[in-house]
Design a protein around this motif. Structure first.
Motif, short mmCIF file in Angstrom:
data_model
loop_
_atom_site.label_atom_id
_atom_site.label_comp_id
_atom_site.label_asym_id
_atom_site.label_seq_id
_atom_site.Cartn_x
_atom_site.Cartn_y
_atom_site.Cartn_z
N SER A 36 37.61 36.69 48.94
CA SER A 36 38.21 35.04 48.47
C SER A 36 37.12 34.00 48.92
O SER A 36 37.11 32.76 48.01
CB SER A 36 39.42 34.35 48.08
OG SER A 36 39.91 34.85 49.82
N SER A 70 36.79 38.59 37.90
CA SER A 70 37.26 38.70 39.20
C SER A 70 38.97 38.82 39.70
O SER A 70 39.80 37.97 39.33
CB SER A 70 36.77 38.33 40.36
OG SER A 70 36.83 36.45 40.89
N ASP A 71 38.63 39.80 40.80
CA ASP A 71 40.09 40.20 40.79
C ASP A 71 40.34 39.70 42.13
O ASP A 71 39.80 41.02 43.09
CB ASP A 71 40.64 41.68 40.51
CG ASP A 71 42.22 42.00 40.28
OD1 ASP A 71 42.46 41.38 41.29
OD2 ASP A 71 42.19 42.52 40.51
N ASN A 72 40.76 39.55 42.80
CA ASN A 72 41.20 38.91 44.11
C ASN A 72 41.57 39.96 45.31
O ASN A 72 41.39 40.17 46.39
CB ASN A 72 41.50 37.71 45.10
CG ASN A 72 39.60 36.86 44.58
OD1 ASN A 72 39.30 37.29 44.22
ND2 ASN A 72 40.16 35.47 44.73
N THR A 73 43.04 40.65 44.40
CA THR A 73 43.51 41.64 45.09
C THR A 73 42.84 42.72 45.05
O THR A 73 43.50 44.07 45.73
CB THR A 73 44.65 41.52 43.88
OG1 THR A 73 44.67 42.10 42.97
CG2 THR A 73 45.43 40.62 43.55
N LYS A 74 41.70 43.30 44.49
CA LYS A 74 41.30 44.22 44.65
C LYS A 74 39.49 43.91 44.98
O LYS A 74 39.01 45.39 45.11
CB LYS A 74 40.87 44.84 42.80
CG LYS A 74 42.38 45.59 42.66
CD LYS A 74 42.21 46.18 40.96
CE LYS A 74 43.71 46.43 40.20
NZ LYS A 74 43.50 47.06 38.67
N ASN A 75 39.24 42.98 45.12
CA ASN A 75 38.10 42.58 45.73
C ASN A 75 37.10 43.18 45.04
O ASN A 75 36.43 44.14 45.31
CB ASN A 75 38.27 43.30 47.27
CG ASN A 75 39.33 42.42 48.54
OD1 ASN A 75 39.63 41.62 48.16
ND2 ASN A 75 39.10 43.01 49.52
N THR A 100 36.10 38.93 53.70
CA THR A 100 37.79 38.29 53.23
C THR A 100 36.49 37.94 51.39
O THR A 100 36.28 36.53 52.07
CB THR A 100 38.21 37.33 53.41
OG1 THR A 100 38.88 37.25 54.33
CG2 THR A 100 39.05 36.52 52.92
N SER A 105 37.23 31.50 44.04
CA SER A 105 37.87 31.50 43.08
C SER A 105 38.48 32.39 42.27
O SER A 105 39.33 32.42 41.09
CB SER A 105 38.32 29.69 42.87
OG SER A 105 37.93 29.21 41.87
#
Length: 124
Positions: free
Chosen positions: A30, A72-77, A28, A54
């Motif tokens: 995030s 960072s882009d948590n939707t794109k990891n 994960t 975050s």
């Protein structure tokens, strides 16, 4: 197991820009704080920038402050490093690193996983 793959390195003239990406897979995203480091020939690995898990907090080495931006882009990891106003002394292999923690660290040994690195060369 976490895998990190950097892309975006290359050759650029002084004053130019490059954007690096680090795609993270296996866990994960995030949950991990991320860092960018670089290592020039004959020199020790150097902290460049860090970002909290975050994405809300960032920190930069003095040598790149005002020129580089980590995001960072948590939707794109994926974590990014936008590098502007590049200088010949920025030439190095750039690596991203992941730490299972909310906050970043500037010490390489604090990180759990590393990418293979991407070469950035800035010509004068």
């Amino acid at each position: 197991q976490v895998q990190l793959v950097e892309t975006g390195g290359g050759l650029v003239q002084a004053g130019g820009s490059l954007s690096l990406s680090c795609a993270v897979s296996g866990r994960t995203f995030s949950n991990y704080a991320m860092g960018w480091f670089r290592q020039a020939p004959g020199k020790e690995r150097e902290f460049v920038a860090g970002i909290s898990s975050s994405g809300g907090r960032t920190y930069y080495a003095d040598s790149v402050k005002g020129r580089f931006t980590i995001s960072s882009d948590n939707t794109k990891n994926t974590v990014y490093l936008q590098m502007n106003s590049l200088k010949p002394e920025d030439t190095a292999v750039y690596c991203c690193a992941a730490k299972y923690d909310s906050r970043w660290y500037s010490v390489p040994t604090q990180y759990d996983y590393w990418g293979q690195g991407t070469q950035v060369t800035v010509s004068s």
